[in-house]
Design a protein around this motif. Sequence first.
Motif, short mmCIF file in Angstrom:
data_model
loop_
_atom_site.label_atom_id
_atom_site.label_comp_id
_atom_site.label_asym_id
_atom_site.label_seq_id
_atom_site.Cartn_x
_atom_site.Cartn_y
_atom_site.Cartn_z
N ARG A 1 2.52 -10.70 4.29
CA ARG A 1 3.27 -9.46 4.52
C ARG A 1 2.45 -8.27 4.08
NH1 ARG A 1 9.64 -10.24 2.94
NH2 ARG A 1 10.15 -11.40 4.83
N GLY A 2 2.64 -7.18 4.80
CA GLY A 2 2.03 -5.92 4.44
C GLY A 2 3.09 -4.84 4.41
N ALA A 3 3.34 -4.29 3.23
CA ALA A 3 4.31 -3.20 3.07
C ALA A 3 3.53 -1.88 2.96
CB ALA A 3 5.15 -3.41 1.82
N ILE A 4 3.82 -0.96 3.87
CA ILE A 4 3.16 0.33 3.90
C ILE A 4 4.18 1.39 3.50
CG2 ILE A 4 1.88 1.98 5.32
CD1 ILE A 4 0.55 -0.85 5.06
N VAL A 5 3.93 2.07 2.41
CA VAL A 5 4.79 3.17 1.97
C VAL A 5 4.11 4.46 2.39
CG1 VAL A 5 5.83 4.35 0.01
CG2 VAL A 5 5.68 1.85 0.02
N THR A 6 4.81 5.25 3.20
CA THR A 6 4.20 6.48 3.71
C THR A 6 5.26 7.52 4.03
OG1 THR A 6 2.74 7.42 5.40
CG2 THR A 6 4.15 5.59 6.09
N ASP A 7 4.85 8.77 3.91
CA ASP A 7 5.72 9.88 4.33
C ASP A 7 5.29 10.39 5.71
OD1 ASP A 7 3.30 10.90 3.47
OD2 ASP A 7 4.17 12.53 2.28
N LYS A 8 4.31 9.71 6.30
CA LYS A 8 3.82 10.08 7.63
C LYS A 8 4.35 9.09 8.65
CE LYS A 8 -0.34 11.73 5.38
NZ LYS A 8 0.08 11.36 4.03
N ARG A 9 5.29 9.52 9.44
CA ARG A 9 5.94 8.63 10.41
C ARG A 9 4.92 7.95 11.32
NH1 ARG A 9 11.35 8.93 13.49
NH2 ARG A 9 10.85 7.71 15.33
N TRP A 10 3.93 8.69 11.80
CA TRP A 10 2.93 8.13 12.72
C TRP A 10 2.16 6.98 12.07
CZ3 TRP A 10 -2.17 8.09 11.35
CH2 TRP A 10 -2.57 8.97 10.33
N LEU A 11 1.88 7.07 10.77
CA LEU A 11 1.15 6.02 10.08
C LEU A 11 2.00 4.75 9.97
CD1 LEU A 11 -1.43 5.15 8.65
CD2 LEU A 11 -0.58 6.24 6.58
N CYS B 1 0.85 -1.20 0.00
CA CYS B 1 0.00 0.00 0.00
C CYS B 1 0.87 1.24 0.00
CB CYS B 1 -0.89 0.05 1.23
SG CYS B 1 -2.21 -1.15 1.23
N ASP B 2 0.78 2.01 -1.07
CA ASP B 2 1.43 3.32 -1.13
C ASP B 2 0.42 4.32 -0.59
OD1 ASP B 2 2.41 5.83 -1.74
OD2 ASP B 2 3.13 5.25 -3.73
N MET B 3 0.67 4.82 0.60
CA MET B 3 -0.26 5.70 1.29
C MET B 3 0.26 7.14 1.37
SD MET B 3 -1.56 3.08 4.24
CE MET B 3 -3.04 3.99 4.62
N THR B 4 1.17 7.51 0.48
CA THR B 4 1.75 8.85 0.57
C THR B 4 0.72 9.95 0.33
OG1 THR B 4 2.54 8.66 -1.71
CG2 THR B 4 4.12 8.18 0.04
N GLY B 5 -0.32 9.69 -0.44
CA GLY B 5 -1.34 10.71 -0.68
C GLY B 5 -2.62 10.50 0.09
N PHE B 6 -2.63 9.54 1.01
CA PHE B 6 -3.83 9.18 1.77
C PHE B 6 -4.16 10.25 2.80
CE2 PHE B 6 -5.50 6.95 5.60
CZ PHE B 6 -6.70 6.51 5.07
N THR B 7 -5.44 10.65 2.85
CA THR B 7 -5.85 11.65 3.85
C THR B 7 -6.94 11.16 4.80
OG1 THR B 7 -7.42 12.63 2.28
CG2 THR B 7 -5.20 13.61 2.40
N GLY B 8 -7.64 10.06 4.46
CA GLY B 8 -8.65 9.57 5.39
C GLY B 8 -9.66 8.66 4.73
N LEU B 9 -10.66 8.28 5.53
CA LEU B 9 -11.74 7.38 5.11
C LEU B 9 -13.08 8.05 5.37
CD1 LEU B 9 -10.65 4.17 7.06
CD2 LEU B 9 -10.46 4.46 4.60
N THR B 10 -14.04 7.78 4.51
CA THR B 10 -15.41 8.19 4.82
C THR B 10 -15.95 7.22 5.88
OG1 THR B 10 -16.43 6.79 3.15
CG2 THR B 10 -15.79 9.05 2.46
N PRO B 11 -17.02 7.59 6.58
CA PRO B 11 -17.62 6.64 7.54
C PRO B 11 -18.02 5.33 6.87
CG PRO B 11 -18.43 8.85 7.97
CD PRO B 11 -17.63 8.92 6.68
#
Length: 126
Positions: free
Chosen positions: A78-88, A46-56
């Motif tokens: 395995r789950g690979a998470i690509v993110t620029d958000k350290r907390w994520l 999952c490339d989540m660099t542009g992820f901002t959220g989920l609808t309900p």
Amino acid sequence: MIDLLPSPSHVGAYRLSGTLDGADYDRCIADIEGRLRLHERIGIYCDMTGFTGLTPEALAKDLRYFFAKFGEYDRFARGAIVTDKRWLGEISEFAGRFFPNTEIRAFEPDEHDAALAWAAVVEPLR
């Protein structure tokens, strides 16, 4: 929005951007389920660099899928998470501790090739 990315058949690869809605989530789950029909275990990228959220609605679908897969989590190798958000990345790796047969690892945005290659190493169930 979820983009399905080219990947080996045993790896679900997705780019998440913006706010995900229920239709996005349905497309992703359909792709995952198709891969699970073909393979005993799969990897997820999952490339989540542009992820901002989920609808309900997307959050509700995510929770329903999570509980529906109870007892089958070991099928996700395995789950690979690509993110620029350290907390994520930290939350993702922490969550991985609750799934003993699943490895979850966070990667920096410039490591996307390494992340996909890592997610593709899927060991059979023992």
